[in-house]
Each structure stands twice: as structure tokens, then as C-alpha cells.
Design a protein around this motif. Structure first.
Motif, PDB file in Angstrom:
ATOM      1  N   ASP A  44       0.821  -1.212   0.000  1.00  0.00           N
ATOM      2  CA  ASP A  44       0.000   0.000   0.000  1.00  0.00           C
ATOM      3  C   ASP A  44       0.859   1.268   0.000  1.00  0.00           C
ATOM      4  O   ASP A  44       0.605   2.200  -0.771  1.00  0.00           O
ATOM      5  CB  ASP A  44      -0.949   0.019   1.202  1.00  0.00           C
ATOM      6  N   THR A  45       1.881   1.289   0.831  1.00  0.00           N
ATOM      7  CA  THR A  45       2.757   2.467   0.891  1.00  0.00           C
ATOM      8  C   THR A  45       3.526   2.638  -0.414  1.00  0.00           C
ATOM      9  O   THR A  45       3.672   3.761  -0.913  1.00  0.00           O
ATOM     10  CB  THR A  45       3.737   2.343   2.076  1.00  0.00           C
ATOM     11  N   ALA A  46       3.989   1.539  -0.994  1.00  0.00           N
ATOM     12  CA  ALA A  46       4.716   1.615  -2.264  1.00  0.00           C
ATOM     13  C   ALA A  46       3.842   2.216  -3.357  1.00  0.00           C
ATOM     14  O   ALA A  46       4.289   3.076  -4.130  1.00  0.00           O
ATOM     15  CB  ALA A  46       5.212   0.228  -2.675  1.00  0.00           C
ATOM     16  N   MET A  47       2.590   1.788  -3.425  1.00  0.00           N
ATOM     17  CA  MET A  47       1.690   2.298  -4.463  1.00  0.00           C
ATOM     18  C   MET A  47       1.332   3.765  -4.224  1.00  0.00           C
ATOM     19  O   MET A  47       1.197   4.536  -5.174  1.00  0.00           O
ATOM     20  CB  MET A  47       0.439   1.431  -4.562  1.00  0.00           C
ATOM     21  N   VAL A  59      13.499  -2.880  -4.857  1.00  0.00           N
ATOM     22  CA  VAL A  59      12.383  -3.602  -4.255  1.00  0.00           C
ATOM     23  C   VAL A  59      12.827  -4.912  -3.613  1.00  0.00           C
ATOM     24  O   VAL A  59      13.365  -5.796  -4.288  1.00  0.00           O
ATOM     25  CB  VAL A  59      11.299  -3.898  -5.321  1.00  0.00           C
ATOM     26  N   ASP A  60      12.571  -5.043  -2.316  1.00  0.00           N
ATOM     27  CA  ASP A  60      12.761  -6.312  -1.615  1.00  0.00           C
ATOM     28  C   ASP A  60      11.521  -7.160  -1.872  1.00  0.00           C
ATOM     29  O   ASP A  60      10.483  -6.656  -2.284  1.00  0.00           O
ATOM     30  CB  ASP A  60      12.950  -6.054  -0.114  1.00  0.00           C
ATOM     31  N   LEU A  61      11.608  -8.453  -1.615  1.00  0.00           N
ATOM     32  CA  LEU A  61      10.479  -9.348  -1.881  1.00  0.00           C
ATOM     33  C   LEU A  61       9.584  -9.545  -0.677  1.00  0.00           C
ATOM     34  O   LEU A  61       8.374  -9.376  -0.748  1.00  0.00           O
ATOM     35  CB  LEU A  61      10.975 -10.712  -2.376  1.00  0.00           C
ATOM     36  N   ASN A  62      10.169  -9.939   0.441  1.00  0.00           N
ATOM     37  CA  ASN A  62       9.400 -10.185   1.657  1.00  0.00           C
ATOM     38  C   ASN A  62       9.316  -8.905   2.462  1.00  0.00           C
ATOM     39  O   ASN A  62      10.316  -8.414   2.966  1.00  0.00           O
ATOM     40  CB  ASN A  62      10.044 -11.295   2.491  1.00  0.00           C
ATOM     41  N   LEU A  63       8.095  -8.397   2.582  1.00  0.00           N
ATOM     42  CA  LEU A  63       7.875  -7.119   3.241  1.00  0.00           C
ATOM     43  C   LEU A  63       6.972  -7.296   4.454  1.00  0.00           C
ATOM     44  O   LEU A  63       6.591  -8.410   4.794  1.00  0.00           O
ATOM     45  CB  LEU A  63       7.270  -6.128   2.244  1.00  0.00           C
ATOM     46  N   ARG A  64       6.633  -6.201   5.074  1.00  0.00           N
ATOM     47  CA  ARG A  64       5.804  -6.232   6.275  1.00  0.00           C
ATOM     48  C   ARG A  64       4.477  -6.958   6.040  1.00  0.00           C
ATOM     49  O   ARG A  64       3.941  -7.609   6.927  1.00  0.00           O
ATOM     50  CB  ARG A  64       5.557  -4.795   6.741  1.00  0.00           C
ATOM     51  N   ASP A  65       3.942  -6.872   4.822  1.00  0.00           N
ATOM     52  CA  ASP A  65       2.664  -7.509   4.504  1.00  0.00           C
ATOM     53  C   ASP A  65       2.830  -8.838   3.758  1.00  0.00           C
ATOM     54  O   ASP A  65       1.906  -9.317   3.110  1.00  0.00           O
ATOM     55  CB  ASP A  65       1.763  -6.555   3.726  1.00  0.00           C
ATOM     56  N   GLY A  66       4.024  -9.431   3.838  1.00  0.00           N
ATOM     57  CA  GLY A  66       4.252 -10.732   3.215  1.00  0.00           C
ATOM     58  C   GLY A  66       5.059 -10.641   1.927  1.00  0.00           C
ATOM     59  O   GLY A  66       5.788  -9.676   1.704  1.00  0.00           O
ATOM     60  N   LEU A  67       4.904 -11.633   1.086  1.00  0.00           N
ATOM     61  CA  LEU A  67       5.659 -11.724  -0.162  1.00  0.00           C
ATOM     62  C   LEU A  67       4.985 -10.867  -1.245  1.00  0.00           C
ATOM     63  O   LEU A  67       4.432 -11.366  -2.221  1.00  0.00           O
ATOM     64  CB  LEU A  67       5.759 -13.190  -0.607  1.00  0.00           C
ATOM     65  N   THR A  68       5.017  -9.550  -1.045  1.00  0.00           N
ATOM     66  CA  THR A  68       4.344  -8.630  -1.970  1.00  0.00           C
ATOM     67  C   THR A  68       5.315  -7.918  -2.910  1.00  0.00           C
ATOM     68  O   THR A  68       4.878  -7.228  -3.832  1.00  0.00           O
ATOM     69  CB  THR A  68       3.527  -7.577  -1.202  1.00  0.00           C
ATOM     70  N   GLY A  69       6.622  -8.084  -2.714  1.00  0.00           N
ATOM     71  CA  GLY A  69       7.604  -7.427  -3.570  1.00  0.00           C
ATOM     72  C   GLY A  69       7.438  -7.727  -5.053  1.00  0.00           C
ATOM     73  O   GLY A  69       7.504  -6.806  -5.875  1.00  0.00           O
ATOM     74  N   PRO A  70       7.216  -9.000  -5.440  1.00  0.00           N
ATOM     75  CA  PRO A  70       7.026  -9.264  -6.873  1.00  0.00           C
ATOM     76  C   PRO A  70       5.835  -8.504  -7.469  1.00  0.00           C
ATOM     77  O   PRO A  70       5.929  -7.968  -8.577  1.00  0.00           O
ATOM     78  CB  PRO A  70       6.801 -10.780  -6.919  1.00  0.00           C
ATOM     79  N   GLU A  71       4.737  -8.422  -6.728  1.00  0.00           N
ATOM     80  CA  GLU A  71       3.574  -7.677  -7.223  1.00  0.00           C
ATOM     81  C   GLU A  71       3.884  -6.192  -7.336  1.00  0.00           C
ATOM     82  O   GLU A  71       3.499  -5.533  -8.304  1.00  0.00           O
ATOM     83  CB  GLU A  71       2.370  -7.892  -6.309  1.00  0.00           C
ATOM     84  N   ILE A  72       4.593  -5.655  -6.344  1.00  0.00           N
ATOM     85  CA  ILE A  72       4.980  -4.241  -6.391  1.00  0.00           C
ATOM     86  C   ILE A  72       5.850  -3.990  -7.614  1.00  0.00           C
ATOM     87  O   ILE A  72       5.624  -3.036  -8.365  1.00  0.00           O
ATOM     88  CB  ILE A  72       5.722  -3.834  -5.098  1.00  0.00           C
TER      89      ILE A  72
END
Length: 144
Positions: A44-47, A59-72
Motif C-alpha cells: 500500500d505504501t509503495a503504491m 524492491v525487496d520481496l518479503n515485506l511487512r505484509d508478506g511476499l508482496t515485492g514481486p507484485e509491487i
């Protein structure tokens, strides 16, 4: 004559949930003369931060909200004007890569590797086809 990354004064988004790591990267980018537009610990913050002009996203892969880096990374690539470099301890998760992203730098990394990867990504984004990728940066296949 092509510009070096430090002459480009790029706007960079850091997508990383470990604040110590993010601050270290921010310092490296500042030393290169780049402006960090923000540090995003989650999707959410990235967007939200991506609503402003960005030249490069790390972009890291594993973030505070899980494995969302690839989607970002995928969403940022879809914007069409953002160079995306993944920086992760788990590069195998990316497989052959994300369409439009430049590549992946494996953690742990050092200041020289980050600087070289950022320089490479920004030069490629600027259209420099003569630049060679730095050691340690695994490139993704480009669509022909």
C-alpha cells in the motif's frame, strides 16, 4: 557522452521493511546525489509513493505484509517509466524474472554493489546500450 548515475540525480523509491537496511541504502543513494522519494515497507505504501515521479525502485520481496515485492515490482513496471531492481536474499523466488524489471541483486550486498547496480539501471533506463552489468547483478531476460 553518456551521463553517470550520479549526474542523473534520479528519484528513487526504496521498498524495504527493515528500516536499518532501508536507511543504509538511502545513505548510499544520497552519496550518489539521488533523491529518495520514500521508503515503503509494504504494498500500500509503495503504491501511494508511486503516484509521484520515480526513476528507479529498489524492491525487496518479503515485506511487512508478506511476499508482496514481486507484485509491487510488476505494478511499477506497468507504469512504464520506472526502472525496477529487486534486492533480496531470496532471488530464486523471482524465477526468470518479472516482465519489465532489470534484474536482481542478492543480499547481503555492499555499498559498491548497490552503487554499481543503481548506475547500471539508470544508464539502461536512459537508453545506454553500451553499459555492461556489474558483477553480482543477475539480469532478467528482455522481451525481443
Amino acid at each position: 557522452m553518456s551521463q553517470t548515475a550520479s549526474e542523473m540525480n534520479a528519484k528513487v523509491l526504496i521498498v524495504e521493511d527493515e528500516m536499518l537496511v532501508a536507511c543504509e541504502v538511502e545513505a548510499v543513494l544520497g552519496d550518489l546525489g539521488h533523491q529518495v522519494v520514500g521508503i515503503a515497507p509494504d504494498l500500500d505504501t509503495a503504491m501511494e509513493l508511486a503516484a509521484q515521479p520515480i526513476d528507479l525502485a529498489l524492491v525487496d520481496l518479503n515485506l511487512r505484509d508478506g511476499l508482496t515485492g514481486p507484485e509491487i515490482g510488476m505494478r511499477l513496471c506497468e507504469l512504464g517509466n520506472v526502472a525496477v531492481l529487486f534486492v533480496t536474499a531470496n532471488p530464486r523466488i523471482l524465477g526468470e524474472g518479472i516482465a519489465g524489471a532489470i534484474g536482481v541483486l542478492t543480499k547481503p550486498t555492499d555499498e559498491a554493489s548497490v552503487k554499481a547496480a543503481v548506475d547500471y539501471a539508470l544508464r539502461v533506463k536512459a537508453g545506454d546500450r553500451t553499459v555492461r552489468p556489474p558483477q553480482g547483478l543477475r539480469l532478467f531476460r528482455r522481451a525481443a
